[in-house]
Design a protein around this motif. Structure first.
Motif, mmCIF file in Angstrom:
data_model
loop_
_atom_site.group_PDB
_atom_site.id
_atom_site.type_symbol
_atom_site.label_atom_id
_atom_site.label_comp_id
_atom_site.label_asym_id
_atom_site.label_seq_id
_atom_site.Cartn_x
_atom_site.Cartn_y
_atom_site.Cartn_z
ATOM 1 N N LEU A 140 1.056 -1.254 -0.050
ATOM 2 C CA LEU A 140 -0.123 0.137 0.036
ATOM 3 C C LEU A 140 0.771 1.248 -0.049
ATOM 4 O O LEU A 140 0.422 2.066 -0.675
ATOM 5 N N PRO A 141 1.968 1.521 0.617
ATOM 6 C CA PRO A 141 2.693 2.663 0.534
ATOM 7 C C PRO A 141 3.229 3.050 -0.752
ATOM 8 O O PRO A 141 3.261 4.095 -1.016
ATOM 9 N N MET A 142 3.527 1.890 -1.599
ATOM 10 C CA MET A 142 4.051 2.047 -2.860
ATOM 11 C C MET A 142 2.895 2.403 -3.833
ATOM 12 O O MET A 142 3.165 3.467 -4.602
ATOM 13 N N ILE A 143 1.806 1.812 -3.747
ATOM 14 C CA ILE A 143 0.721 1.844 -4.825
ATOM 15 C C ILE A 143 -0.163 3.081 -4.251
ATOM 16 O O ILE A 143 -0.846 3.308 -5.248
ATOM 17 N N LEU A 144 -0.503 3.225 -3.233
ATOM 18 C CA LEU A 144 -1.093 4.550 -2.846
ATOM 19 C C LEU A 144 -0.661 6.014 -2.432
ATOM 20 O O LEU A 144 -1.231 6.835 -2.876
ATOM 21 N N ARG A 145 0.662 5.660 -2.315
ATOM 22 C CA ARG A 145 1.503 6.938 -1.809
ATOM 23 C C ARG A 145 2.634 7.212 -2.878
ATOM 24 O O ARG A 145 3.127 8.153 -2.687
ATOM 25 N N GLY A 146 2.852 6.367 -3.530
ATOM 26 C CA GLY A 146 3.772 6.478 -4.438
ATOM 27 C C GLY A 146 5.286 6.479 -3.725
ATOM 28 O O GLY A 146 6.286 6.911 -4.286
ATOM 29 N N VAL A 147 5.518 5.668 -2.705
ATOM 30 C CA VAL A 147 6.886 5.520 -1.755
ATOM 31 C C VAL A 147 7.540 4.894 -2.765
ATOM 32 O O VAL A 147 7.433 3.643 -3.189
ATOM 33 N N THR A 148 8.807 5.116 -2.827
ATOM 34 C CA THR A 148 10.165 4.533 -3.352
ATOM 35 C C THR A 148 11.143 3.769 -2.305
ATOM 36 O O THR A 148 11.570 4.642 -1.032
ATOM 37 N N ILE A 149 11.510 2.732 -2.527
ATOM 38 C CA ILE A 149 12.688 2.166 -1.731
ATOM 39 C C ILE A 149 13.813 1.890 -2.419
ATOM 40 O O ILE A 149 14.004 1.470 -3.559
ATOM 41 N N PHE A 150 14.888 2.501 -1.762
ATOM 42 C CA PHE A 150 16.285 2.346 -2.332
ATOM 43 C C PHE A 150 16.951 1.357 -1.799
ATOM 44 O O PHE A 150 17.280 1.409 -0.500
ATOM 45 N N GLY A 151 17.457 0.177 -2.519
ATOM 46 C CA GLY A 151 18.165 -0.767 -1.929
ATOM 47 C C GLY A 151 19.733 -0.156 -2.062
ATOM 48 O O GLY A 151 20.376 0.309 -2.988
ATOM 49 N N ILE A 152 20.491 -0.033 -0.707
ATOM 50 C CA ILE A 152 21.794 0.396 -0.747
ATOM 51 C C ILE A 152 22.785 -0.515 -0.652
ATOM 52 O O ILE A 152 23.016 -1.019 0.538
ATOM 53 N N ASP A 153 23.410 -0.785 -1.672
ATOM 54 C CA ASP A 153 24.519 -1.848 -1.894
ATOM 55 C C ASP A 153 25.747 -1.370 -2.160
ATOM 56 O O ASP A 153 25.858 -0.969 -3.239
ATOM 57 N N SER A 154 26.823 -1.307 -1.224
ATOM 58 C CA SER A 154 28.095 -0.838 -1.403
ATOM 59 C C SER A 154 29.202 -1.648 -2.190
ATOM 60 O O SER A 154 30.309 -1.422 -2.427
ATOM 61 N N LEU A 155 28.583 -2.892 -2.536
ATOM 62 C CA LEU A 155 29.406 -4.128 -2.931
ATOM 63 C C LEU A 155 30.086 -3.712 -4.206
ATOM 64 O O LEU A 155 31.260 -3.940 -4.413
ATOM 65 N N ALA A 156 29.304 -3.389 -5.284
ATOM 66 C CA ALA A 156 29.761 -3.290 -6.554
ATOM 67 C C ALA A 156 29.465 -2.205 -7.149
ATOM 68 O O ALA A 156 28.813 -2.138 -8.286
ATOM 69 N N ARG A 157 29.785 -0.991 -6.616
ATOM 70 C CA ARG A 157 29.299 0.392 -7.463
ATOM 71 C C ARG A 157 30.339 0.665 -8.301
ATOM 72 O O ARG A 157 31.631 0.430 -8.319
ATOM 73 N N PRO A 158 29.833 1.613 -9.407
ATOM 74 C CA PRO A 158 30.765 1.924 -10.451
ATOM 75 C C PRO A 158 31.929 2.730 -10.077
ATOM 76 O O PRO A 158 31.770 3.426 -8.924
ATOM 77 N N VAL A 159 33.025 2.888 -10.605
ATOM 78 C CA VAL A 159 34.229 3.474 -10.111
ATOM 79 C C VAL A 159 33.773 5.036 -10.031
ATOM 80 O O VAL A 159 34.177 5.768 -9.110
ATOM 81 N N ALA A 160 32.947 5.521 -11.061
ATOM 82 C CA ALA A 160 32.618 6.818 -10.932
ATOM 83 C C ALA A 160 31.722 7.363 -9.758
ATOM 84 O O ALA A 160 32.078 8.563 -9.091
ATOM 85 N N LEU A 161 30.874 6.418 -9.235
ATOM 86 C CA LEU A 161 30.217 6.824 -8.233
ATOM 87 C C LEU A 161 31.005 6.882 -6.961
ATOM 88 O O LEU A 161 30.855 7.420 -6.017
ATOM 89 N N ARG A 162 31.729 5.705 -6.654
ATOM 90 C CA ARG A 162 32.731 5.519 -5.495
ATOM 91 C C ARG A 162 33.490 6.885 -5.517
ATOM 92 O O ARG A 162 33.625 7.494 -4.437
ATOM 93 N N ASN A 163 33.932 7.143 -6.688
ATOM 94 C CA ASN A 163 35.015 8.387 -6.676
ATOM 95 C C ASN A 163 34.023 9.662 -6.188
ATOM 96 O O ASN A 163 34.396 10.407 -5.491
ATOM 97 N N GLN A 164 32.858 9.691 -6.611
ATOM 98 C CA GLN A 164 31.905 10.787 -6.233
ATOM 99 C C GLN A 164 31.666 10.974 -4.882
ATOM 100 O O GLN A 164 31.694 11.978 -4.253
#
Length: 327
Positions: A258-282
């Motif tokens: 319901l939070p997603m389909i009635l309120r448009g809530v977004t969930i971000f999964g934060i995985d630091s394991l294999a992030r692109p080099v550009a993102l890591r540097n940023q």
């Protein structure tokens, strides 16, 4: 380099034991880059690596430690010069390849990034994976619309742990002034407020799991998973979001759509394991400059071969802030 010292985790008859051992280079993962360790850090995931049935280490024996910062000794790839200062985190180091609790660490060159200008290896490991994860979580929410000019209501769970403490400090530095810290014990209240929270609530005051609850938060930085995350999700307002990166409160996430389909809530999964080099540097550049909160953090420094006490504190839920491991 003939002999060096490292923590070695071994499994015998289903039981995990560990101690500092003297090793030679053949014990290490055969990467193309050799680093002399200067600092590492202690994360929740590291504690699991020392634990029987911790679910982190893939095979034994293993050198644990998912972070390290130090000096390049040699690099066969040609990417780095001898003496360059680098950070390694977000790889399989300490999980399926030998890790950072070692005086020398062997990795593949693309796992490493240079320490940003203005940052030391010590500062890099005060942040470690926890600090990187906190910054990545906040960056995801800011990119989604978490705007300091709108002063949204933000909840941070696990607020005095590694990720939570860095999150609070960064939010304070950026000027967010409606930040609620979720804590479990009385002594954590003062620490959370000092780190940057403007309000503190206790776990029992968060509420119970419902299909959809009254909106309390615009954004949630969740560091614990389990029931607190499930409850908080149902309390997020329209078009809000939650970042998720931890499982200290459990891996089960019993909630509704319901939070997603009635309120448009977004969930971000934060995985630091294999992030692109550009993102890591940023992210490391942010932590070295605009988001530099080193002086605001609660830091405990321990020698590399004295990890028993901080490991016990993490296991028992008593760990606060960041633990820096010095070689």
């Amino acid at each position: 380099m003939e002999k060096f010292k490292a923590y070695v985790v071994r499994e015998t008859n289903g039981e995990v034991t560990y101690k500092v051992e003297e090793l030679n280079r053949q014990f290490l993962y055969q990467g193309n880059t050799l680093i002399k360790a200067e600092y590492s850090s202690l994360n929740y995931k590291d504690m699991l690596g020392f634990k029987t049935k911790g679910g982190v280490i893939r095979h034994y024996p293993m050198i644990p430690g998912i972070d390290v910062a130090g000096e390049i000794v040699e690099d066969q790839s040609g990417k780095y010069q001898k003496g360059d200062k680098v950070i390694v985190m977000g790889s399989n180091m300490g999980v399926s390849t030998t890790g950072g609790y070692s005086e020398y660490v062997s990795v593949d060159s693309d796992w490493a990034v240079k320490v940003p200008e203005g940052m030391t290896t010590k500062e890099a490991m005060i942040y470690g994976t926890a600090g990187f994860t906190a910054a990545y979580a906040l960056l995801s929410l800011i990119n989604h619309g978490m705007d300091v000019n709108k002063q949204p209501h933000i909840l941070v769970t696990g607020a005095t742990g590694g990720v939570g403490s860095v999150s609070l400090a960064i939010l304070k530095k950026l000027g967010f002034d409606k930040v609620t810290a979720l804590v479990r014990k009385d002594y954590q209240e003062e620490i959370a407020l000092k780190l940057g929270a403007t309000e503190v609530i206790w776990s029992e005051d968060l509420g119970t799991v419902k299909p959809l609850a009254s909106a309390k938060w615009d954004y949630v930085v969740d560091n614990v998973g389990g029931e607190p995350a499930a409850i908080a999700l149902t309390q997020i307002a329209n078009n809000g979001a939650m970042s998720m990166c931890g499982n200290a409160a459990g891996i089960q996430f019993n909630t509704s759509v319901l939070p997603m389909i009635l309120r448009g809530v977004t969930i971000f999964g934060i995985d630091s394991l294999a992030r692109p080099v550009a993102l890591r540097n940023q992210i490391w550049e942010l932590l070295a400059n605009e988001w530099n909160v080193i002086d605001s953090l609660l830091v405990n420094e321990v020698p590399f071969d004295k990890l028993d006490e901080p490991l016990s504190k993490i296991r028992e839920g008593q760990h606060l802030g960041r633990t820096l491991v010095a070689f």
